[in-house]
Design an enzyme around this catalytic site. Structure first.
Site, PDB file in Angstrom:
ATOM      1  N   ASP A 221       5.408 -44.622   7.596  1.00 20.04           N
ATOM      2  CA  ASP A 221       5.312 -45.689   6.582  1.00 20.04           C
ATOM      3  C   ASP A 221       3.955 -46.378   6.696  1.00 20.04           C
ATOM      4  OD1 ASP A 221       7.667 -47.248   4.772  1.00 20.04           O
ATOM      5  OD2 ASP A 221       5.867 -48.442   5.159  1.00 20.04           O
TER       6      ASP A 221
ATOM      7  N   ASP B  97      -0.375 -43.456   5.529  1.00 14.01           N
ATOM      8  CA  ASP B  97      -0.222 -43.396   4.075  1.00 14.01           C
ATOM      9  C   ASP B  97       0.187 -41.966   3.702  1.00 14.01           C
ATOM     10  OD1 ASP B  97      -0.553 -43.329   1.351  1.00 14.01           O
ATOM     11  OD2 ASP B  97      -2.491 -44.360   1.356  1.00 14.01           O
TER      12      ASP B  97
ATOM     13  N   ASP C 277      12.222 -42.187   0.671  1.00 13.52           N
ATOM     14  CA  ASP C 277      12.830 -43.300  -0.063  1.00 13.52           C
ATOM     15  C   ASP C 277      11.708 -44.185  -0.597  1.00 13.52           C
ATOM     16  OD1 ASP C 277      14.896 -44.940  -0.973  1.00 13.52           O
ATOM     17  OD2 ASP C 277      15.035 -46.050   0.906  1.00 13.52           O
TER      18      ASP C 277
ATOM     19  N   LYS D 278      13.847 -40.326  -3.549  1.00 13.35           N
ATOM     20  CA  LYS D 278      14.239 -41.315  -4.562  1.00 13.35           C
ATOM     21  C   LYS D 278      13.422 -41.081  -5.828  1.00 13.35           C
ATOM     22  CE  LYS D 278      13.409 -45.831  -3.767  1.00 13.35           C
ATOM     23  NZ  LYS D 278      13.991 -46.951  -3.058  1.00 13.35           N
TER      24      LYS D 278
HETATM   25  N1  SAM Z   1      14.210 -45.916   3.611  1.00 17.90           N
HETATM   26  C1  SAM Z   1      13.792 -47.213   4.121  1.00 17.90           C
HETATM   27  C2  SAM Z   1      14.909 -47.748   4.966  1.00 17.90           C
HETATM   28  O1  SAM Z   1      16.009 -47.222   4.880  1.00 17.90           O
HETATM   29  O2  SAM Z   1      14.686 -48.692   5.732  1.00 17.90           O
HETATM   30  C3  SAM Z   1      13.420 -48.156   3.005  1.00 17.90           C
HETATM   31  C4  SAM Z   1      12.156 -47.741   2.291  1.00 17.90           C
HETATM   32  S1  SAM Z   1      11.508 -48.985   1.234  1.00 17.90           S
HETATM   33  C5  SAM Z   1      12.610 -48.927  -0.115  1.00 17.90           C
HETATM   34  C6  SAM Z   1      10.069 -48.223   0.569  1.00 17.90           C
HETATM   35  C7  SAM Z   1       8.948 -48.047   1.572  1.00 17.90           C
HETATM   36  O3  SAM Z   1       7.917 -47.244   0.968  1.00 17.90           O
HETATM   37  C8  SAM Z   1       8.239 -49.337   1.996  1.00 17.90           C
HETATM   38  O4  SAM Z   1       8.475 -49.584   3.354  1.00 17.90           O
HETATM   39  C9  SAM Z   1       6.752 -49.058   1.731  1.00 17.90           C
HETATM   40  O5  SAM Z   1       5.899 -49.554   2.734  1.00 17.90           O
HETATM   41  C10 SAM Z   1       6.730 -47.554   1.708  1.00 17.90           C
HETATM   42  N2  SAM Z   1       5.547 -46.982   1.054  1.00 17.90           N
HETATM   43  C11 SAM Z   1       5.076 -47.261  -0.198  1.00 17.90           C
HETATM   44  N3  SAM Z   1       3.936 -46.560  -0.419  1.00 17.90           N
HETATM   45  C12 SAM Z   1       3.701 -45.817   0.701  1.00 17.90           C
HETATM   46  C13 SAM Z   1       2.675 -44.889   1.063  1.00 17.90           C
HETATM   47  N4  SAM Z   1       1.674 -44.601   0.233  1.00 17.90           N
HETATM   48  N5  SAM Z   1       2.716 -44.316   2.293  1.00 17.90           N
HETATM   49  C14 SAM Z   1       3.726 -44.640   3.155  1.00 17.90           C
HETATM   50  N6  SAM Z   1       4.726 -45.503   2.855  1.00 17.90           N
HETATM   51  C15 SAM Z   1       4.713 -46.086   1.646  1.00 17.90           C
END
Ligand code: SAM
Length: 287
Positions: free
Chosen positions: A74, A90, A115, A155
């Site tokens: 993440d 990222d 997700d 997702k």
């Molecule tokens: N599945 C997780 C859980 O059960 O705890 C929840 C995920 S949350 C809905 C979405 C996540 O996507 C966030 O923590 C955000 O930081 C991450 N995210 C968004 N863009 C991202 C990227 N380019 N690289 C890595 N993570 C990313």
């Protein structure tokens, strides 16, 4: 609105805290697994966009202790979890693939799940575009990491071109299903694609390590360019989880007593976006 009233409003939010999950999203993966037996025979898993880590918790509790490798990625730091290797990275950056492969000792993954959701800007077109880019990055990582026969779960938000997505995915996987877990709000366009039986395209070799970039085994631009009906596909859409379970959209009033006591979050955010704003305010930079 206080946390107490939120506890009362959303039963999955409340139940997550009672059962020790870091987020209510845990129930979505549990319900997807109950329908698709996602974790059968799985020993190497990649959990993309994993913070705060409730999917990783589900994985670590579901897979045999000691024999599975779980790599969770993440942008945000993920607080440590037993049996989980966390990577702050990222997913759109090519170096992330190389780093995940190193953690698996070059072995392919059995399942890649994502997700991912970007921080919404409120500009609908921009948000939709960024979500699409995130999904494409997750798919790119999956096609570079999965073994033949492996699974990809991600997702999606069902929008205008979802049928094109299904047709592209069905070129890469034997079976593509769109699933809506009971714990995902019916009022939301959120659902999950469950892709089973990864079939690398003929002659496809992941070249990422040698070229230092991520490749997709398909030219998605060209498969979408024609945009003809022939290229559109309809994936089966199924609801999963116990349908008599709580309704994620409904409001429940908890009876006065033990159930009405507010519970602390299982894991506080490690790097919340409001942290910088608060620091700036404290230092008088922001009013
Ligand atoms: N599945 C997780 C859980 O059960 O705890 C929840 C995920 S949350 C809905 C979405 C996540 O996507 C966030 O923590 C955000 O930081 C991450 N995210 C968004 N863009 C991202 C990227 N380019 N690289 C890595 N993570 C990313």
């Amino acid at each position: 609105m206080g946390k107490c009233s939120k506890d009362k409003r959303d039963l999955y939010y409340r139940k997550a805290k009672e059962q020790g999950w870091r987020a209510r999203s845990a129930f979505k993966l549990l319900q997807l697994d109950s329908e698709f037996q996602l974790f059968e025979g799985v020993s190497r898993v990649v959990d993309l966009c994993a913070a705060p880590g409730s999917w990783s918790q589900v994985l670590s509790r579901s897979l045999p202790e000691g024999s599975a490798t779980i790599v969770s990625v993440d942008l945000q730091p993920i607080a440590p979890l037993p049996g989980v290797i966390t990577l702050q990275a990222d997913i759109t950056h090519p170096a992330t693939l190389t780093n995940i492969l190193k953690l698996f000792g070059g072995e392919p993954a059995d399942i890649v799940c994502s997700d991912g959701a970007p921080d919404v800007t409120g500009l609908h077109d921009l948000d939709e575009y960024i979500q699409g880019e995130l999904l494409l990055s997750a798919l790119t990582l999956a096609t570079n990491l999965l073994r033949p026969g492996g699974k990809f779960v991600a997702k999606i938000f069902r929008g205008r071109d979802v049928d094109l997505l299904y047709s592209q995915l069905s070129l890469l996987f034997d079976k593509v299903t769109c699933a809506k877990p009971r714990s995902s709000r019916a009022s939301s366009l959120e659902s999950f694609i469950v892709c089973e039986g990864y079939k690398p395209r003929h002659g496809w070799l992941p070249e990422s390590l040698t070229l230092g970039k991520m490749n997709l085994p398909l030219d998605l631009e060209s498969t979408t360019a024609g945009n003809t009906d022939r290229e559109r596909a309809i994936a089966p859409f199924i609801a999963c989880g116990d349908l008599s379970d709580f309704d994620a959209d409904a409001t429940y009033q908890i009876e006065k007593g033990v159930g009405s006591i507010s519970l602390e979050p299982i894991q506080k955010p490690t790097a919340p976006p409001y942290k910088t704003a608060l620091e700036k305010k404290r230092n008088g930079i922001l009013r």
